[in-house]
Write a protein that holds these residues in place. Structure first.
Motif, PDB file in Angstrom:
ATOM      1  N   ASP A  72      16.055 -83.252 -61.397  1.00  0.00           N
ATOM      2  CA  ASP A  72      16.498 -82.089 -62.080  1.00  0.00           C
ATOM      3  C   ASP A  72      17.844 -82.159 -62.850  1.00  0.00           C
ATOM      4  O   ASP A  72      18.705 -83.101 -62.780  1.00  0.00           O
ATOM      5  N   ILE A  73      18.258 -81.118 -63.336  1.00  0.00           N
ATOM      6  CA  ILE A  73      19.645 -81.110 -63.785  1.00  0.00           C
ATOM      7  C   ILE A  73      20.823 -81.410 -62.885  1.00  0.00           C
ATOM      8  O   ILE A  73      21.725 -81.950 -63.675  1.00  0.00           O
ATOM      9  N   ALA A  74      20.674 -81.038 -62.076  1.00  0.00           N
ATOM     10  CA  ALA A  74      21.734 -81.534 -60.813  1.00  0.00           C
ATOM     11  C   ALA A  74      21.635 -82.701 -60.271  1.00  0.00           C
ATOM     12  O   ALA A  74      22.495 -83.145 -59.653  1.00  0.00           O
ATOM     13  N   GLY A  75      20.638 -83.756 -60.768  1.00  0.00           N
ATOM     14  CA  GLY A  75      20.404 -84.956 -60.293  1.00  0.00           C
ATOM     15  C   GLY A  75      19.603 -84.912 -58.966  1.00  0.00           C
ATOM     16  O   GLY A  75      19.590 -86.158 -58.391  1.00  0.00           O
ATOM     17  N   ARG A  76      19.066 -84.300 -58.615  1.00  0.00           N
ATOM     18  CA  ARG A  76      18.187 -84.274 -57.546  1.00  0.00           C
ATOM     19  C   ARG A  76      16.833 -84.667 -57.890  1.00  0.00           C
ATOM     20  O   ARG A  76      16.098 -83.982 -58.903  1.00  0.00           O
ATOM     21  N   PRO A  77      15.926 -85.483 -56.970  1.00  0.00           N
ATOM     22  CA  PRO A  77      14.857 -85.862 -57.424  1.00  0.00           C
ATOM     23  C   PRO A  77      13.663 -84.555 -57.319  1.00  0.00           C
ATOM     24  O   PRO A  77      13.576 -83.685 -56.537  1.00  0.00           O
ATOM     25  N   MET A  78      12.977 -84.372 -58.480  1.00  0.00           N
ATOM     26  CA  MET A  78      12.112 -83.383 -58.989  1.00  0.00           C
ATOM     27  C   MET A  78      10.739 -83.583 -58.846  1.00  0.00           C
ATOM     28  O   MET A  78       9.668 -82.994 -58.451  1.00  0.00           O
ATOM     29  N   MET A  79      10.323 -84.914 -59.754  1.00  0.00           N
ATOM     30  CA  MET A  79       8.990 -85.347 -60.031  1.00  0.00           C
ATOM     31  C   MET A  79       8.832 -86.794 -59.574  1.00  0.00           C
ATOM     32  O   MET A  79       9.751 -87.388 -59.781  1.00  0.00           O
ATOM     33  N   THR A  80       7.839 -87.108 -59.062  1.00  0.00           N
ATOM     34  CA  THR A  80       7.437 -88.600 -58.810  1.00  0.00           C
ATOM     35  C   THR A  80       5.920 -88.424 -58.827  1.00  0.00           C
ATOM     36  O   THR A  80       5.123 -87.809 -58.780  1.00  0.00           O
TER      37      THR A  80
ATOM     38  N   ASP B 200       5.274 -79.328 -67.311  1.00  0.00           N
ATOM     39  CA  ASP B 200       4.361 -80.253 -68.366  1.00  0.00           C
ATOM     40  C   ASP B 200       5.068 -81.090 -69.235  1.00  0.00           C
ATOM     41  O   ASP B 200       4.292 -82.112 -69.590  1.00  0.00           O
ATOM     42  N   ALA B 201       5.853 -80.530 -69.982  1.00  0.00           N
ATOM     43  CA  ALA B 201       6.526 -81.326 -71.216  1.00  0.00           C
ATOM     44  C   ALA B 201       7.336 -82.528 -70.351  1.00  0.00           C
ATOM     45  O   ALA B 201       7.093 -83.562 -71.160  1.00  0.00           O
ATOM     46  N   MET B 202       7.660 -82.311 -69.366  1.00  0.00           N
ATOM     47  CA  MET B 202       8.210 -83.582 -68.782  1.00  0.00           C
ATOM     48  C   MET B 202       7.328 -84.562 -68.455  1.00  0.00           C
ATOM     49  O   MET B 202       7.550 -85.871 -68.288  1.00  0.00           O
ATOM     50  N   ARG B 203       6.135 -84.307 -68.010  1.00  0.00           N
ATOM     51  CA  ARG B 203       5.099 -85.368 -67.967  1.00  0.00           C
ATOM     52  C   ARG B 203       4.859 -86.164 -69.208  1.00  0.00           C
ATOM     53  O   ARG B 203       4.724 -87.365 -69.141  1.00  0.00           O
TER      54      ARG B 203
END
Length: 551
Positions: free
Chosen positions: A165-173, A269-272
């Protein structure tokens, strides 16, 4: 004298006979030369590789000792690999005796995109009853084929990147998703199976009923239906009950999903798409041999290092707040939140009614009506046409954002240079805008210049349009209008949110509210709204959700 003449006539006759004999012999010799093109080992081998090099499978297989088997093997390889070119080059041929010889050749398959496979082959040529032929052995053509084995060109991938995410935390795997499907052909009683399946998945999907499953089965023409997709954690708990239901089939596939299932929406969805583009840029390849039992043996290929991890602009807490606001109404609604200083798209949400139509937040354009009043005001203040003022406010710039379909505004007419009046409201009745477009307007007023949107670090939007900004005094004028709208105007409900300013808009029963607060710019759209201030109320709910303590 008569005798002499007789001898001359006989001599001429014998000469004619001799000449004809020589001519027949010469024609026979020449004909024999052309007829014996395949009658020696070097010639048949040359013809064989020449045929392969031009993809003439019929000609190449006909020059082998087993044409049918050779043709099938060659055809499968050419079809599977789809080469741009093939080149077999004979290095050496050794005559062992009058009936046989050995040869060595190098084969190079060019599959395009820097994919090349080179290998050596050794083989025999033999003199058979039909003439010289290449002794058919699949390995003489290609390793790993024949005897039921086939070749396959496969894509390979390095380790998948993580989306932060914008803060550098894992968001999607990338995680395993288990599709729970019901196959009516594998159960003797689809109704009983649907009832049992609905009961089994109730702990995680209580809204999926047996009646809904039965309706899907009735319209599936006997094809399997998907009841639910489960993450590994949920699947592990329910697996035994699911597998006990007759007709249930489990299909497990890797998929990019959010770590927190509450984070969802069009920008997610766009991040996919961004993630998949990363994978595509680093994809490798392999040629595999597959035996009749399905065993795969790698023959060649290449896989480079993985691509870098991806830093998105999504702020999960903001995304959940936007989703909470969007689902609070019963008609199509969308919420877009941006950061004016950077162009980062922080959150984009829409409710189920909107999602049934599509990604309306980014691509849905609706009549702007009075929502376009700020643009009209900016045009009047400068004495320019509305389209020019719109571009100064960030819309109509024809942005291209990697892996994101979007549209900001649509003007009726023949082109972007069409001049429009600035005093006649009716001139703008055909202007249509998207929620994303109005968020850009809000961000541009807050920033004082058009904001260039971005959804992934290092991949900002691009445009061929010239980007210009409003004169400072015009920007101040618009900010004053927005401030008055909240403090003493139709959006007084939002006056308690500190420095929040904004503008309302309407067309028919559609409602808009867009504005900014600090380094946040946003737009809210509600179609067919039940109440004139519904977009304002949705905005209030957005900031109330943000004000709640985080989990």
């Amino acid at each position: 004298m008569r005798r002499a003449r007789g001898r001359v006539r006989r001599l001429r006759l014998w000469n004619a006979i001799a000449f004809c004999a020589v001519l027949v012999l010469a024609v026979g010799v020449v004909s024999g030369v052309f007829a014996k093109t395949n009658d020696d080992a070097p010639t048949v081998l040359t013809n064989y590789v020449d045929a392969l090099n031009v993809g003439d499978i019929d000609a190449a297989s006909a020059l082998t000792s087993y044409p049918n088997a050779a043709r099938d093997t060659m055809a499968q390889a050419f079809d599977a690999l789809q080469p741009e070119s093939v080149h077999f080059d004979v290095n050496q041929i050794i005559d062992l005796d009058l009936e046989s010889g050995m040869f060595n050749a190098v084969a190079t398959w060019d599959l395009g995109n820097d994919r090349t496979w080179t290998y050596n082959v050794d083989g025999w040529v033999r003199h058979l009853s039909v003439g010289w032929r290449v002794s058919w052995n699949p390995d003489t053509f290609m390793p790993g084929v024949g005897n039921g084995r086939t070749v396959r060109l496969d894509r390979t991938d390095a380790a998948p990147p993580t989306v932060f995410d914008i803060a550098g935390r894992p968001m999607m795997t990338e995680q395993t998703i288990n599709a729970v499907r019901l196959d009516p052909t594998r159960t003797g009683d689809p109704i009983a199976s649907s009832i049992a399946l609905a009961k089994a998945i109730e702990p995680v999907a209580p809204l999926i009923t047996a009646e809904e499953l039965q309706q899907e089965i009735a319209s599936s023409n006997g094809e399997p239906i998907t009841a639910v997709n489960l993450r590994d954690g949920d699947f592990a708990v329910l697996e035994d009950d699911l597998r006990a239901v007759p007709g249930v089939v489990i299909e497990s596939t890797p998929r990019l999903i959010t770590i927190d299932r509450r984070v969802y929406g069009p920008v997610v969805d766009a991040m996919r798409g961004v993630w998949q583009a990363n994978r595509d840029q680093t994809q490798g390849w392999a040629i595999n041999s597959v035996d009749p039992g399905g065993q795969v043996t790698r023959l060649t290929g290449h896989q480079g290092p993985p691509g870098p991890d991806i830093r998105s602009t999504i702020e999960p807490r903001m995304q959940m707040a936007a989703a909470d606001a969007a689902v609070s109404v019963g008609t199509p609604a969308a919420v877009v939140v941006m950061q004016p200083s950077t162009g980062a798209i922080l959150a984009v949400a829409q409710n189920n009614q909107a999602s049934e139509v599509g990604s309306i937040a980014f691509t849905g354009t609706y009549p702007a009506g009075s929502a376009f009043d700020l643009v009209r005001t900016a045009a009047q203040a400068q004495g320019v046409d509305v389209e020019q003022a719109a571009k100064q406010l960030g819309i109509g710039l024809r942005y291209t954002i990697p892996d994101l379909d979007q549209q900001t505004v649509a003007f009726a007419g023949d082109g972007p240079n069409l001049m429009r009046g600035t005093a006649d409201r009716g001139a703008d009745d055909d202007v249509q805008v998207s929620p994303f477009g109005m968020a850009l307007v809000a961000a541009s007023v807050a920033r004082g210049a058009p904001t260039v949107p971005i959804i992934a670090a290092g991949q900002p939007a691009t445009t061929s349009e010239e980007i210009t900004q409003l004169p400072a005094q015009v920007t101040d004028q618009l900010r004053g209008i927005m401030r008055s709208t909240v403090h003493g105007g139709p959006a007084q409900l939002l006056a308690g949110w500190g420095d929040l300013v904004g503008a309302t808009g309407a067309h028919g029963d559609d409602r808009w509210f867009y504005g900014s607060k600090g380094d946040l710019a946003f737009a809210v759209f509600v179609e067919d709204a039940d109440g004139g201030d519904l977009a304002v109320k949705v905005t209030d709910r957005l900031f109330k959700a943000l004000a709640k303590p985080s989990d």
